[in-house]
Design a protein around this motif. Structure first.
Motif, PDB file in Angstrom:
ATOM      1  N   UNK A 260     -17.698  -2.577  -2.682  1.00  0.00           N
ATOM      2  CA  UNK A 260     -17.960  -1.164  -2.765  1.00  0.00           C
ATOM      3  C   UNK A 260     -18.945  -0.216  -2.264  1.00  0.00           C
ATOM      4  N   UNK A 261     -19.014  -1.449  -1.076  1.00  0.00           N
ATOM      5  CA  UNK A 261     -20.563  -0.383  -0.944  1.00  0.00           C
ATOM      6  C   UNK A 261     -21.109   0.240   0.179  1.00  0.00           C
ATOM      7  N   UNK A 262     -20.842   1.039   1.198  1.00  0.00           N
ATOM      8  CA  UNK A 262     -21.268   1.817   1.956  1.00  0.00           C
ATOM      9  C   UNK A 262     -22.860   1.859   3.034  1.00  0.00           C
ATOM     10  N   UNK A 263     -22.377   1.368   3.959  1.00  0.00           N
ATOM     11  CA  UNK A 263     -24.127   1.552   5.007  1.00  0.00           C
ATOM     12  C   UNK A 263     -24.939   0.882   4.459  1.00  0.00           C
ATOM     13  N   UNK A 264     -24.517  -1.029   3.937  1.00  0.00           N
ATOM     14  CA  UNK A 264     -25.803  -1.950   3.392  1.00  0.00           C
ATOM     15  C   UNK A 264     -26.581  -2.596   5.056  1.00  0.00           C
ATOM     16  N   UNK A 265     -25.581  -2.130   5.620  1.00  0.00           N
ATOM     17  CA  UNK A 265     -26.417  -2.788   7.696  1.00  0.00           C
ATOM     18  C   UNK A 265     -28.164  -2.110   7.111  1.00  0.00           C
ATOM     19  N   UNK A 266     -26.381  -1.060   7.909  1.00  0.00           N
ATOM     20  CA  UNK A 266     -28.195   0.276   8.211  1.00  0.00           C
ATOM     21  C   UNK A 266     -29.624   0.206   7.042  1.00  0.00           C
ATOM     22  N   UNK A 547     -15.081  -2.832 -16.005  1.00  0.00           N
ATOM     23  CA  UNK A 547     -15.954  -3.202 -15.166  1.00  0.00           C
ATOM     24  C   UNK A 547     -15.029  -3.108 -13.452  1.00  0.00           C
ATOM     25  N   UNK A 548     -15.332  -1.944 -12.801  1.00  0.00           N
ATOM     26  CA  UNK A 548     -15.336  -2.112 -11.618  1.00  0.00           C
ATOM     27  C   UNK A 548     -13.983  -0.633 -11.424  1.00  0.00           C
ATOM     28  N   UNK A 549     -13.418  -0.398 -12.815  1.00  0.00           N
ATOM     29  CA  UNK A 549     -12.214   0.457 -11.931  1.00  0.00           C
ATOM     30  C   UNK A 549     -12.386   1.426 -11.786  1.00  0.00           C
ATOM     31  N   UNK A 550     -13.449   2.738 -11.957  1.00  0.00           N
ATOM     32  CA  UNK A 550     -13.596   3.358 -11.081  1.00  0.00           C
ATOM     33  C   UNK A 550     -13.915   3.406  -9.305  1.00  0.00           C
ATOM     34  N   UNK A 551     -14.263   2.394  -9.427  1.00  0.00           N
ATOM     35  CA  UNK A 551     -14.596   1.819  -7.672  1.00  0.00           C
ATOM     36  C   UNK A 551     -13.226   1.551  -7.287  1.00  0.00           C
ATOM     37  N   UNK A 552     -12.207   0.776  -7.702  1.00  0.00           N
ATOM     38  CA  UNK A 552     -11.644   0.562  -7.275  1.00  0.00           C
ATOM     39  C   UNK A 552      -9.787   1.881  -7.445  1.00  0.00           C
ATOM     40  N   UNK A 553     -10.711   3.178  -8.133  1.00  0.00           N
ATOM     41  CA  UNK A 553      -9.542   3.887  -8.093  1.00  0.00           C
ATOM     42  C   UNK A 553     -10.369   4.477  -6.489  1.00  0.00           C
ATOM     43  N   UNK A 562     -20.120   3.602  -2.496  1.00  0.00           N
ATOM     44  CA  UNK A 562     -21.146   3.441  -3.146  1.00  0.00           C
ATOM     45  C   UNK A 562     -22.060   3.584  -2.219  1.00  0.00           C
ATOM     46  N   UNK A 563     -22.364   4.723  -1.493  1.00  0.00           N
ATOM     47  CA  UNK A 563     -23.003   5.467  -0.101  1.00  0.00           C
ATOM     48  C   UNK A 563     -24.622   4.829  -0.358  1.00  0.00           C
TER      49      UNK A 563
END
Length: 712
Positions: A260-266, A547-553, A562-563
């Motif tokens: 669900x998360x973008x950009x974690x490594x950076x 829980x996580x319904x919005x993220x799944x959509x 989530x950026x």
């Protein structure tokens, strides 16, 4: 107790006191509150007020601001009739005129500016109150100007922008189901006081509190299981250090992050630089406390976060600071999760009430196309991209410089020049305008510069739609008739739109028509029905959280996730902004040897909001004179004691105020309460010391010098 007071208090059945108890609400502070009030009215005058039992916000209680309403309504400087300036700007010399004359002159002068310089040469601005803002924005657009703006150019919107970048929309704390509440700059005992009651109740039930604040506050004393006290404006560095410990110890939710998360490594690579070696030097917080904070988060997995936009965002690094704190929710899996932060799109007036409305359709359906960009668009491109309205912190500069185009006229409602950084520049800008109209209840310092001043109503003198969380709504009725010739803000806008024959039938139809069509029609409720109820009633059923319904959509972000790394910013390299929530030093470029202290303005005090209540006798009595809080050790070095005068100076100017030695502020900080005409804190601020992401002013991180002032 007088006989009348006895009758009021006892409410003797069948005894005619000639008193009517009428429901209304307080609108002195922000739309998130607006507490219910019972107004006791005799012979058309409010003689007593009390909190409304059963109201969803205050349930019978009122704060010192709400309790001031009777004195507030009947202030001696209430404007009773439209006024035309007859003396120099700022002198406060006016003559009364009729509404007909006022409307005629406004229409003629605004149209003259439009014809000569273009519609963008007229700006439309809203200060307090906020309730009419949808109509003012639509009025600006119907006139053809892109330049609608408001005091939210310095309040709340930066936090909203941070959430838009991260999650596509606003998110609020599910504190009732949290294990830990991250109260970053959380001080409800002075602001949003009913949250303090709720927080104390939840603490009794076992909720843990991590309080982070530059000052010691009632929240840090009464709620904190752990209290961190960073230097002002260093919140981003502190949040990154906590994140680094969480990541290093494996106290994060990697399955959640991968999905669900973008950009974690950076992001993880970036926060490694905030560590044991430098964090105390950067923030003043010992690394051991950073480790303790990370452990507290790890031990209490369901964490939510306080929405405190002003203290976090009133720095030149403010929006990035806010993003840094929200990142803690993402890496611990606490977004879109019970007990964490839940996506809560706005219902109305930036308040989430659990149901959808067509407010934005009303706001934007007639927005002019192929027009010039609004004020501040070039200087603050991210603001313009996300908000699309005038960034009012750039208004004074553009009036005075005329670039990229001239601004010749200003139609304002509730403008307070003392809310702008370098308020002197804002007053000079008002003086330079060809035409300036202000609508207000009182003849304020800003209104004294206007060519025309229009008298507005208080919330006791008008009807207004108001929704509340949980799908609740009501429509108040006037508790008393308008004082003098005062009119409600929306009546003024409707009548003026008709007088000017603006090309918008919906605007001309007025406020009730807007509320009915765009807010209530979808729920089968009428304005008249809501007028009949004495308390807010349910008109919609909020959808239960899963829980996580919005993220799944998929979120309303470019990646659907989530950026942590914003693809909106990354996609516009010409803006020169960082896609990660990077940290930069908050202070201005003034010489630290000449200006060794840091000035902060904007802290709340229980009896006032900005300058709205400084002329209410009961409220002014609680802090009669402009006063700065300074650490006792600093006071000893300066040789000052309680009540002594100090001279506070920045590169913009100086004020002389009394000093209050205290341990609530750290050494090196000067906390000056704002809104006092005789010692204007914001006159010391730099109008160019702004956040390049949001345009927000750095009210809380300006270098200053302090010395003892000898009494004359």
């Amino acid at each position: 107790m007088t006989e009348l007071e006895r009758k009021i208090r006892s409410k003797i059945p069948g005894e005619d006191t000639g008193i009517a108890i009428r429901p209304t609400m307080c609108d002195i502070c922000s739309p998130g509150m607006h507490c219910g009030i019972n107004a006791y009215v005799k012979d058309g005058t409010v003689i007593k007020i009390e909190g409304m039992d059963g109201h969803p916000v205050n349930d019978g209680r009122l704060c010192p601001k709400g309790l001031s309403n009777r004195q507030y309504i009947y202030r001696k400087d209430r404007i009773m009739t439209p006024l035309r300036r007859v003396g120099p700007r700022g002198a406060g010399e006016f003559e009364p005129i009729s509404w007909e004359e006022a409307y005629e002159e406004i229409g003629n002068r605004l149209n003259q500016a439009k014809e000569q310089y273009g519609p963008e040469s007229v700006a439309f601005y809203s200060g307090y109150s906020k309730w009419y803002r949808q109509m003012l924005r639509r009025f600006a657009y119907a006139f053809g100007s892109p330049n609608y703006g408001c005091e939210s150019s310095a309040c709340y919107t930066a936090a909203f922008m941070a959430w838009k970048l991260a999650a596509g929309d606003q998110a609020n704390a599910d504190i009732d189901n949290s294990d830990l509440f991250l109260g970053w700059a959380f001080n409800p005992f002075y602001s949003s006081y009913m949250e303090a009651k709720k927080a104390m109740e939840l603490k009794e039930k076992g909720l843990k509190f991590l309080i982070v604040d530059t000052r010691r506050t009632p929240a840090s004393e009464k709620l904190a299981d752990l209290f961190l006290q960073p230097r002002t404006g260093t919140d981003g560095a502190l949040a990154h250090a906590i994140a680094n410990v969480l990541i290093g110890n494996g106290w994060i939710d990697m399955p959640y992050i991968r999905k669900y998360v973008h950009g974690f490594e950076q992001y993880a690579e970036y926060v490694r630089q905030f560590n044991r070696d430098n964090i105390e030097a950067l923030t003043g917080v010992p690394f051991a406390q950073v480790e303790a904070a990370a452990a507290l988060i790890h031990e209490n997995p369901r964490m939510s976060f306080n929405e405190s936009s002003a203290p976090l965002c009133h720095h030149r690094n403010g929006l990035q600071n806010y993003r840094a704190v929200t990142a803690l929710l993402a890496i611990t899996g606490n977004f879109d999760r019970t007990g964490g932060q839940l996506l809560t799109p706005h219902t109305y007036m930036h308040v989430a009430c659990g149901f959808h409305t067509r407010e934005e359709e009303y706001l934007y359906e007639i927005k002019p196309k192929n027009c010039k960009e609004p004020i501040g668009a070039q200087r603050f491109p991210l603001w313009n991209h996300l908000e699309g309205e005038m960034q009012a912190m750039d208004l004074s500069r553009q009036i005075l410089e005329g670039e990229p185009y001239p601004v010749k006229a200003l139609f304002a409602m509730g403008l307070n020049a003392r809310m702008f950084p370098d308020s002197g520049a804002m007053f000079r800008a008002l003086e330079a305008l060809d035409f300036y109209v202000d609508t207000d209840l009182f003849l304020t310092d800003s209104a004294k510069y206007a060519d025309l001043v229009l008298p507005a109503c208080s919330s006791f003198e008008r009807g207004e739609f108001k929704p509340y969380p949980g799908g609740l709504a009501w429509y108040t009725s006037p508790a008393i008739q308008p004082l003098g010739q005062a009119k409600s803000d929306v009546t003024i806008l409707t009548e003026l739109a008709n007088r000017m024959d603006l090309p918008d039938a919906m605007l001309k139809a007025g406020y009730e028509a807007f509320i009915q069509k765009y807010i209530l029609d979808d729920y089968g409720v009428t304005v008249d029905q809501l007028r009949q109820v004495k308390l807010p009633v349910p008109i919609a059923q909020p959808k239960p959280h899963r829980d996580y319904e919005v993220l799944e959509r998929g979120l309303n972000t470019p990646t659907g996730k989530f950026e942590l790394e914003s693809m909106v910013i990354a996609g516009h390299p010409a803006w020169g902004l960082d896609a990660l929530p990077t940290y930069r030093d908050p202070l201005d470029g003034a010489d630290p040897e000449r200006y060794p202290f840091v000035l902060t303005s904007g802290s709340r005090i229980p009896n006032a909001l900005h300058s709205r209540l400084h002329n209410v006798p009961a409220n002014r009595s609680l802090r009669r004179e402009p006063t700065a809080d300074m650490n006792r050790a600093d006071c000893v070095r300066l040789g000052v004691e309680e009540g002594d005068l100090i001279h506070i100076e920045t590169a913009r100017g100086a004020v002389t105020v009394k000093v209050h030695p205290t341990l609530t502020v750290p050494q090196g900080l000067v906390n000056l309460f704002h809104g006092y005409s005789e010692a204007d804190a914001n006159s010391l601020m730099d109008a160019n010391h702004l956040d390049p992401y949001s345009g927000f002013p750095a009210y809380r991180s300006t270098r200053c010098a302090v010395r003892k002032e000898e009494r004359r």
